[in-house]
Write a protein that holds these residues in place. Structure first.
Motif, mmCIF file in Angstrom:
data_model
loop_
_atom_site.group_PDB
_atom_site.id
_atom_site.type_symbol
_atom_site.label_atom_id
_atom_site.label_comp_id
_atom_site.label_asym_id
_atom_site.label_seq_id
_atom_site.Cartn_x
_atom_site.Cartn_y
_atom_site.Cartn_z
ATOM 1 N N PHE A 45 0.116 -12.679 -0.501
ATOM 2 C CA PHE A 45 -0.042 -11.910 -1.740
ATOM 3 C C PHE A 45 -1.112 -10.925 -1.315
ATOM 4 C CE2 PHE A 45 -0.345 -11.427 -5.888
ATOM 5 C CZ PHE A 45 -1.694 -11.573 -6.528
ATOM 6 N N LYS A 46 -1.901 -11.237 -0.402
ATOM 7 C CA LYS A 46 -2.932 -10.204 0.138
ATOM 8 C C LYS A 46 -2.089 -8.912 0.865
ATOM 9 C CE LYS A 46 -6.207 -9.019 3.765
ATOM 10 N NZ LYS A 46 -6.965 -9.863 4.966
ATOM 11 N N GLU A 47 -1.101 -9.339 1.542
ATOM 12 C CA GLU A 47 -0.444 -8.184 1.971
ATOM 13 C C GLU A 47 0.435 -7.409 1.204
ATOM 14 O OE1 GLU A 47 3.177 -8.064 5.646
ATOM 15 O OE2 GLU A 47 2.779 -9.842 4.583
ATOM 16 N N ILE A 48 0.954 -7.936 0.027
ATOM 17 C CA ILE A 48 1.824 -7.439 -0.949
ATOM 18 C C ILE A 48 0.953 -6.414 -1.860
ATOM 19 C CG2 ILE A 48 2.921 -7.796 -3.229
ATOM 20 C CD1 ILE A 48 4.023 -10.309 -2.051
ATOM 21 N N ASN A 49 -0.468 -6.839 -2.054
ATOM 22 C CA ASN A 49 -1.575 -6.050 -2.709
ATOM 23 C C ASN A 49 -1.816 -4.921 -1.955
ATOM 24 O OD1 ASN A 49 -2.354 -7.150 -5.494
ATOM 25 N ND2 ASN A 49 -2.428 -8.735 -4.319
ATOM 26 N N SER A 50 -1.866 -5.327 -0.826
ATOM 27 C CA SER A 50 -2.380 -3.945 0.105
ATOM 28 C C SER A 50 -1.086 -2.878 0.120
ATOM 29 C CB SER A 50 -2.646 -4.407 1.597
ATOM 30 O OG SER A 50 -3.571 -5.380 1.680
ATOM 31 N N ALA A 51 0.163 -3.252 0.254
ATOM 32 C CA ALA A 51 1.125 -2.479 0.016
ATOM 33 C C ALA A 51 1.330 -1.574 -1.292
ATOM 34 C CB ALA A 51 2.553 -3.146 0.272
ATOM 35 N N TYR A 52 1.116 -2.414 -2.456
ATOM 36 C CA TYR A 52 0.909 -1.811 -3.588
ATOM 37 C C TYR A 52 -0.287 -0.952 -3.971
ATOM 38 C CZ TYR A 52 1.402 -1.089 -8.646
ATOM 39 O OH TYR A 52 1.191 -0.615 -9.813
ATOM 40 N N GLN A 53 -1.346 -1.113 -3.319
ATOM 41 C CA GLN A 53 -2.303 -0.307 -3.616
ATOM 42 C C GLN A 53 -2.174 1.156 -2.824
ATOM 43 O OE1 GLN A 53 -5.534 -0.809 -5.421
ATOM 44 N NE2 GLN A 53 -3.954 -2.123 -6.261
ATOM 45 N N THR A 54 -1.505 1.055 -1.638
ATOM 46 C CA THR A 54 -1.267 2.209 -0.690
ATOM 47 C C THR A 54 -0.149 2.978 -1.793
ATOM 48 O OG1 THR A 54 -2.169 1.404 0.953
ATOM 49 C CG2 THR A 54 -0.645 3.342 1.308
ATOM 50 N N GLY A 77 -6.224 -1.761 0.398
ATOM 51 C CA GLY A 77 -6.146 -3.018 -0.612
ATOM 52 C C GLY A 77 -7.187 -3.610 -1.095
ATOM 53 N N PHE A 78 -6.926 -4.861 -1.724
ATOM 54 C CA PHE A 78 -7.889 -5.870 -2.047
ATOM 55 C C PHE A 78 -8.639 -6.666 -0.931
ATOM 56 C CE2 PHE A 78 -5.571 -6.150 -6.328
ATOM 57 C CZ PHE A 78 -6.379 -5.174 -6.793
#
Length: 355
Positions: A45-54, A77-78
């Motif tokens: 979930f952290k990895e997905i959020n980092s990708a989306y934030q970028t 990301g977060f």
């Protein structure tokens, strides 16, 4: 080496912002820690959020496309290092469970109103000490809500049925869209048109005005067990108000009050009383009558009884609740001294004192 952000979200490098957003929401639902309890789900979930934030911000996306992962730069990301619930970056959402409700449309625990249990009722019942000792069956008249006899509790006019709510489509809730840091999110609220029931009574029953209930008087028989005391309560199952939408009725609670007795004072399972005797009876002894919970009995006063002597009548007390045993009665003997005596009595007492 960090995984490619496009590969993380499962989109191509030419994906539009809408495609990136849809991919992110789909994966976030799948790997959200409140949903996915598997090992590694939080890291995913952290990895997905980092990708989306970028990739969701054109500036960061351009930097990432040109330079890839950079230390402290794109892909930050977060921060999931700690904080409330072990996650940070959601301060604007309050508790972590609130984030879940907002992110997933607030559907957790929001269901159409169904059958509901009726309200409990209370009545107070006063009984005598004798009734409390022996137990008794009492008839109590109560006024409570029951299912309407005309519409059988449906609330609709006989021959008609409730219709599905057109506002919520029968779901009992409506959807409102809010803007959040994750984009436009839908949240569910109880439908105000049908109060969350999902249906509307268009032709109310004339007898109950659509409530599905009517007040009725009923006589209920209540069995009071031997040995009961004040502040005890008895429950009569199903004698409360009728339930809603076919739900079970509530219960009736009968609170007991034991009236004071003119001659006996209760102390748990034991009883206490007082009796007066003359000083002659105290000196010479006598047999006197004593009131008890079972009626009068006799008590032998031995010669030379002293003031405030306490005599025990075994087994003359109250029944123990739900037991065959009984307590005792204690009789406090008070000696009555006459305030006036005759000359003859005075002479006799002087002779007695000088003897």
């Amino acid at each position: 080496m960090s995984r490619d952000f496009y590969e993380t979200l499962g989109v191509g490098k030419n994906a539009s912002q809408d495609e990136i957003k849809r991919a992110y929401r789909s994966l976030a639902r799948k790997y959200h820690p409140d949903v996915n309890k598997e090992s590694g789900a939080a890291d995913k979930f952290k990895e997905i959020n980092s990708a989306y934030q970028t990739l969701s911000e054109p500036g960061k996306r351009s930097q990432y496309d040109n330079f890839g992962h950079t230390e402290g730069g794109a892909g930050g990301g977060f921060d999931f290092s700690g904080g409330r619930g072990g996650f940070q970056g959601f301060e604007g959402f309050g508790e972590f469970s609130d984030l879940f409700d907002t992110f997933f449309g607030g559907q957790r625990g929001r269901q159409k109103q169904g059958p509901a249990r009726g309200e409990d009722l209370r009545v107070d019942l006063s009984i005598t000490l004798e009734e409390a000792n022996e137990g008794i069956e009492k008839e109590i008249e109560i006024l409570h809500f029951v299912a309407c006899s005309a519409c059988k509790g449906s609330g609709s006019k006989p021959g008609t049925s409730p219709t599905r709510c057109s506002t919520c489509g029968g779901s009992g809730h409506v959807q409102k869209v809010q803007r959040t840091i994750l984009g436009n999110m839908a949240q569910l609220y109880p439908c105000s048109a049908c109060s969350g029931a999902g249906e509307i009574i268009t032709s109310p029953c004339a007898s109950c005005k659509g409530t599905g209930k009517e007040k009725k008087k009923h006589t209920i028989k209540v069995k009071v067990p031997p040995g009961i005391d004040s502040d005890s309560r008895l429950r009569v199952n199903g004698a409360g108000n009728n339930g809603n939408k076919g739900g079970p009725p509530g219960d009736l609670y009968v609170f007991i009050n034991v009236k004071p007795h003119p001659n006996l004072m209760r102390d748990g399972e034991n009883l206490h009383s007082k009796s007066q005797i003359t000083f002659i009876q105290a000196i010479l002894g006598d047999t006197i009558k004593i009131p008890t919970i079972d009626g009068e009995t006799t008590l032998n006063i031995p010669p030379g009884t002293q003031p405030n002597s306490n005599f025990r009548l075994k087994g003359k007390g109250m029944h123990f609740l739900n037991k065959r045993d009984r307590g005792d009665q204690y009789v406090l003997v008070e000696i009555k001294i006459p305030s006036k005596i005759s000359k003859q009595q005075e002479e006799l007492l002087k002779k007695f004192n000088n003897a």
